[in-house]
Scaffold this active site. Structure first.
Site, PDB file in Angstrom:
ATOM      1  N   ARG A  12       0.853  -1.198   0.000  1.00 13.95           N
ATOM      2  CA  ARG A  12       0.000   0.000   0.000  1.00 13.95           C
ATOM      3  C   ARG A  12       0.886   1.244   0.000  1.00 13.95           C
ATOM      4  NH1 ARG A  12      -1.437   1.597   4.619  1.00 13.95           N
ATOM      5  NH2 ARG A  12      -2.285  -0.372   5.378  1.00 13.95           N
ATOM      6  N   TYR A  40     -16.210  17.449 -14.651  1.00  8.53           N
ATOM      7  CA  TYR A  40     -16.678  16.078 -14.864  1.00  8.53           C
ATOM      8  C   TYR A  40     -17.805  15.745 -13.866  1.00  8.53           C
ATOM      9  CZ  TYR A  40     -16.433  10.973 -14.555  1.00  8.53           C
ATOM     10  OH  TYR A  40     -16.738   9.644 -14.505  1.00  8.53           O
ATOM     11  N   LYS A 100      -8.386   7.107 -19.057  1.00  9.10           N
ATOM     12  CA  LYS A 100      -8.693   7.650 -20.383  1.00  9.10           C
ATOM     13  C   LYS A 100      -7.469   7.585 -21.300  1.00  9.10           C
ATOM     14  CE  LYS A 100     -12.433   8.400 -18.033  1.00  9.10           C
ATOM     15  NZ  LYS A 100     -12.744   9.663 -17.356  1.00  9.10           N
ATOM     16  N   ASP A 111      -7.375  19.476 -13.630  1.00  9.18           N
ATOM     17  CA  ASP A 111      -7.670  18.134 -14.130  1.00  9.18           C
ATOM     18  C   ASP A 111      -7.257  18.122 -15.605  1.00  9.18           C
ATOM     19  OD1 ASP A 111      -8.850  15.883 -15.278  1.00  9.18           O
ATOM     20  OD2 ASP A 111     -10.570  15.909 -13.924  1.00  9.18           O
TER      21      ASP A 111
HETATM   22  C1  LIG Z   1     -13.246  10.040 -16.094  1.00  8.61           C
HETATM   23  C2  LIG Z   1     -12.848  11.350 -15.548  1.00  8.61           C
HETATM   24  C3  LIG Z   1     -12.556  11.493 -14.180  1.00  8.61           C
HETATM   25  C4  LIG Z   1     -12.731  10.353 -13.189  1.00  8.61           C
HETATM   26  O1  LIG Z   1     -11.812   9.339 -13.394  1.00  8.61           O
HETATM   27  P1  LIG Z   1     -12.101   7.780 -13.045  1.00  8.61           P
HETATM   28  O2  LIG Z   1     -10.819   7.136 -13.459  1.00  8.61           O
HETATM   29  O3  LIG Z   1     -13.279   7.369 -13.849  1.00  8.61           O
HETATM   30  O4  LIG Z   1     -12.353   7.711 -11.593  1.00  8.61           O
HETATM   31  C5  LIG Z   1     -12.124  12.726 -13.741  1.00  8.61           C
HETATM   32  N1  LIG Z   1     -12.002  13.777 -14.575  1.00  8.61           N
HETATM   33  C6  LIG Z   1     -12.288  13.678 -15.889  1.00  8.61           C
HETATM   34  C7  LIG Z   1     -12.136  14.862 -16.768  1.00  8.61           C
HETATM   35  C8  LIG Z   1     -12.724  12.471 -16.422  1.00  8.61           C
HETATM   36  O5  LIG Z   1     -13.032  12.385 -17.719  1.00  8.61           O
END
Ligand SMILES: *Cc1c(COP(=O)(O)O)cnc(C)c1O
Length: 380
Positions: free
Chosen positions: A47, A99, A198, A173
């Site tokens: 961890r 998001y 992504k 982000d």
């Molecule tokens: C998908 C997404 C998230 C969240 O990420 P997860 O891996 O699904 O928890 C946060 N910010 C953006 C812009 C996203 O597209």
């Protein structure tokens, strides 16, 4: 080293024992110690530390131009851990098109613990400054946003915040742009957050998140929280992410080349009311997008003239574009945000139009993708 070289080598040395070129998957929860309280090279428990995760974390730091990187089990786990730096009574100012899952976590989870959130249109840095409160500890930006692809001038916001007596932390982000297109730390952000699910992963086979920064104190605080709260990814996931990242630059160039082509084509389609793509001259922040981002990325949103019903028909009518949530993989995806990824924003200030369709342009041949959209739009 240049980005393309870092994507392949940052944080990754051939294995010292065997020379294995690829980072091994250290599928272990614990490590034998050399004596009581004498862990070898700092490895005690997975961890806290794992060599495969360390390679990924160092790679992320290299790509974002950070001093450190931390990997998490998902993008939202990364977000959750960043928010855990705050205390009850603190205020977070966020973009009004973040998001849906980020909004849901802020609104339904953290608010219960006495944190305050408000949302503004960050495309005008003035709005950000005006909305700051005496208790604002963090500004949360997304650019381009999901799903409306609004672009915020990161440097302008960072400079304005630096002049403000509060000096709240600026978090960006960077999921949609990826570090190949834009590096927020170089533009003055304090922390970069990613959903690695992504584009970084890029193959729709792993869920992961990341936080990257430069300030050592912030790094220590977040590493403490990463271990104390425990939302870490396993070594197999870290390996998949490392492998995905190696082709990030090649994939992003192809995603963007095809997306620009498709966005231009959609703009001329009689059933489409409006196309949103940062590199189209019709995009309201086109100028800053061209300066801040290396290319326009792989995401396109468009509004159908026929309303929600037409949007649903297009999304259900494609054959190559798969009807699915998520984005950023090699395969093309299509969805209706108001009914799928952004359902949690319905009725809130962050609600998106029901006639909005979002596509993630994959790296299939662009002619096949255009033909697929053409036949789906014909049905709608
Ligand atoms: C998908 C997404 C998230 C969240 O990420 P997860 O891996 O699904 O928890 C946060 N910010 C953006 C812009 C996203 O597209």
């Amino acid at each position: 080293m240049k980005f393309e070289t870092l994507a392949i080598h940052a944080g990754q040395e051939p294995d010292p024992i065997t020379g294995a070129v690829m980072t091994p998957i250290y599928q272990t929860s614990t490590y034998m110690q050399d004596g009581v309280g004498k862990p070898r090279n700092g490895y005690e428990y997975s961890r806290t530390q794992n060599p495969t995760r360390k390679a990924l974390q160092d790679c992320l730091a290299g790509l974002e131009g950070g001093a450190w990187g931390l990997a998490f089990a998902s993008g939202l786990a990364a977000t959750n851990t960043v928010i855990q730096m705050l205390a009850s009574g603190d205020h977070v100012l966020a973009g009004n098109d973040v998001y849906g899952g980020t909004f849901r976590q802020f609104d339904k989870v953290h608010r219960r613990f006495g944190l305050e959130f408000s949302y503004v249109d960050t495309t005008d840095p003035e709005n950000v400054i005006e909305a700051l409160q005496p208790n604002t500890k963090m500004v949360w930006l997304e650019t381009p946003t999901n799903p409306l692809l609004s672009v915020t001038d990161i440097r302008a916001v960072a400079e304005a915040l630096n002049l403000h007596p509060n000096k709240p932390l600026l978090v960006v982000d960077n999921t949609f742009a990826t570090p190949y297109l834009q590096r927020p730390l170089e533009l003055g952000a304090d922390l970069v957050v990613h959903s690695m699910t992504k584009y970084l992963g890029g193959h729709s086979d792993v869920v992961g998140g990341a936080v990257v920064g430069r300030d050592a104190t912030l790094g220590e605080k977040l590493a403490f929280l990463q271990n104390a709260s425990g939302a870490v990814p396993g070594p197999q996931d870290c390996f998949l992410l490392l492998r995905g990242i190696k082709t990030l630059h090649v994939r992003m160039d192809r995603h963007a080349e095809s997306a620009l082509n498709i966005a231009g084509w959609l703009e001329g389609h009689p059933k489409v009311e409006k196309v949103i793509y940062p590199y189209l001259p019709s995009h309201p922040q086109h100028g800053i997008a061209r300066v801040q981002m290396k290319n326009g990325g792989g995401m396109i949103s468009f509004i159908m003239k026929g309303g929600r019903e037409a949007a649903v028909k297009v999304a259900e009518g494609t054959r190559i574009f798969a009807l699915a949530e998520s984005l950023g993989g090699v395969e093309s995806l299509i969805e209706v945000p108001a009914a799928m990824t952004h359902l949690s924003t319905v009725g809130s200030q962050l609600e998106v139009p029901p006639s909005l369709v979002r596509i993630s342009v994959g790296i299939e041949h662009v002619d096949d993708l255009l033909a697929d959209l053409e036949q789906a739009l014909a049905i709608a």
